[in-house]
Design an enzyme around this catalytic site. Structure first.
Site, short mmCIF file in Angstrom:
data_model
loop_
_atom_site.label_atom_id
_atom_site.label_comp_id
_atom_site.label_asym_id
_atom_site.label_seq_id
_atom_site.Cartn_x
_atom_site.Cartn_y
_atom_site.Cartn_z
N HIS A 164 5.19 -0.19 -0.48
CA HIS A 164 5.88 -1.08 0.46
C HIS A 164 4.82 -2.05 0.96
CE1 HIS A 164 3.91 1.81 3.00
NE2 HIS A 164 3.88 0.87 3.92
N GLU A 185 -1.04 -4.68 11.85
CA GLU A 185 -0.27 -4.23 10.69
C GLU A 185 1.22 -4.40 10.93
OE1 GLU A 185 -0.59 -0.44 7.78
OE2 GLU A 185 0.38 -0.03 9.69
N HIS A 220 0.84 -1.21 0.00
CA HIS A 220 0.00 0.00 0.00
C HIS A 220 0.87 1.24 0.00
CE1 HIS A 220 -0.36 1.07 4.60
NE2 HIS A 220 0.87 0.81 4.26
NI NI Z 1 2.54 0.93 5.54
#
Ligand code: NI
Length: 140
Positions: A39, A126, A14
């Site tokens: 990345h 994440e 993204h």
């Molecule tokens: Ni990111």
């Protein structure tokens, strides 16, 4: 009421940026996630459903079915994809973990209901230190 969580993983690319902003401002606001050349992250997704235990099966939901729902509606669309460019339910949205959690919730709510349970939360990790949890909007 009993809660059950299924964990899945996906890798995706993204970039966080606003077209109308300069690269410098984007970097200032979004940091490394604004890198113009994209990345990736190794995301971990936790889907929690709730309901009563079915007396016949002893299940709140058939895990085989839940796993199939998540794979079909989420993982196949996100895994090894570019979230900004290739994921239909993220079209026109900032590719943040917050928005991902909200949109994944919307994709899963109905299929989970059809499988006999209720969606409780969507959690996305994440990075090692950052995660988001979404519990939907309460029905009034
Ligand atoms: Ni990111």
């Amino acid at each position: 009421m009993i809660y059950l969580t299924r964990r899945e993983r996906f890798s995706a690319a993204h970039r966080l940026f606003r077209q109308e902003w300069s690269d410098a401002r984007n970097e200032d606001v979004f940091g490394k996630c604004s890198n113009p050349n994209w990345h990736g992250h190794e995301y971990i997704l936790f889907v929690t459903v709730k309901g009563e235990v079915n007396p016949e099966t002893g299940y709140v939901i058939n895990l085989k079915e839940l796993s199939k729902i998540i794979k079909e509606h989420i993982i196949e669309k996100l895994d090894h994809k570019n979230i900004n460019l290739e994921v239909d339910f993220m079209n026109g949205k900032m590719a943040t973990t917050e928005n991902l959690a909200i949109e994944i919730w919307k994709q899963l709510k109905t299929p989970v209901n059809k499988a006999g349970a209720e969606l409780h939360s969507v959690k996305i990790v994440e990075t090692e230190n950052n995660f988001v949890e979404y519990f939907g909007i309460k029905d009034l």
